[in-house]
Design a protein around this motif. Structure first.
Motif: not given
Length: 281
Positions: A259-269
């Motif tokens: 399973t994976y997190g999403n901190d970076l993808s959220s920030n980039l969006l």
């Protein structure tokens, strides 16, 4: 309503049994996102379309400039009374004639459009599970990087994903490296480094991929590289996410037991949407 060779019509009247796009996949296309009467990433889309047509030796109409393309897309969107956000597709195909060898390299084009529910890109943090699609591979060649209508790998992969309750599939090239997903590019965050497969591995030369590389390239806190990704790398990654111009950024939450997190993808969006609001893209 569609735009056929720049004219608004209800139907193109094309004889499908003679159409080279239907018979041989002899067609190139671009998928565009329109926001508030503006084609996003217009220049990137136009030059990718022109480059793709040159690669496959299609004759480009003399009057098909970037300004003309934008005008015809927005003209169609307006005629369909789409006010906020739309998805449009431009498809170029060679004129009828010949078998594998065309008798005419001149082209025609069709533009279609439909409304999108969301305007700016929405962050999706729902469960999103993927797995490898290993029935067929993408070859490491220039043609694989183009948006052509030969998409049998993506079609059979989509059927496989649907049959197995997956949201998407990861595609492999003939070196067995992971290069992309069924309808977008792939990014992997691992040990503080953001990696996306290079175009030379056979992945799509994606427009959103280019935008994300530009955004992250300006961030001193993020190490970015274009490098091959093996299936083994996925098991050690911290984040995986997908990019394309319609969805923006889609985090992957699960690959097999990982399973994976999403901190970076959220920030980039958030950064991407800020650029959209400021009209920088």
């Amino acid at each position: 309503m569609i735009s056929y060779n720049g004219n608004l019509v209800a139907q193109s009247g094309i004889t499908i049994q003679e159409n080279r796009g239907f018979l041989y996949g002899d067609a190139i296309f671009e998928t565009l996102k329109i926001l508030d009467s503006r084609v996003l990433f217009l220049e990137d889309h136009y030059f990718r379309l022109m480059a793709s047509m040159r690669i496959v030796r299609m004759e480009i109409p003399m009057d098909f400039t970037m300004e003309y393309m934008e005008q015809k897309v927005l003209e169609l969107v307006s005629s369909l009374e789409i006010n906020a956000s739309a998805r449009a597709r431009i498809t170029f195909f060679r004129k009828s004639g010949g078998f594998y060898l065309p008798t005419d390299n001149t082209t025609e084009f069709i533009i279609t459009a439909s409304a999108l529910e969301n305007t700016i890109y929405q962050f999706m943090d729902d469960a999103y599970e993927v797995d490898l699609f290993k029935d067929f591979y993408v070859t490491k060649q220039l043609l694989s990087t183009l948006k052509s209508t030969n998409k049998m790998v993506q079609i059979t992969g989509s059927i496989f994903a649907n049959e197995n309750g997956l949201h998407n599939c990861l595609l492999l090239n003939d070196d067995k490296n992971v290069i992309e997903v069924l309808q977008g590019n792939l990014f992997m965050l691992k040990d503080g480094k953001l990696t996306t497969p290079p175009i030379s591995d056979g992945c799509l030369n994606g427009i959103m991929r280019k935008q994300l590389l530009a955004i992250t390239g300006k961030d001193e806190d993020i190490m970015v590289e274009e490098a091959s990704i093996s299936p083994f790398d996925l098991q050690k990654a911290d984040e995986l996410f997908i990019t394309n111009v319609i969805m923006g950024i889609q985090p992957i939450t699960k690959y097999r037991k990982k399973t994976y997190g999403n901190d970076l993808s959220s920030n980039l969006l958030k950064k991407l949407n800020t650029q959209l609001r400021l009209g920088l893209v």
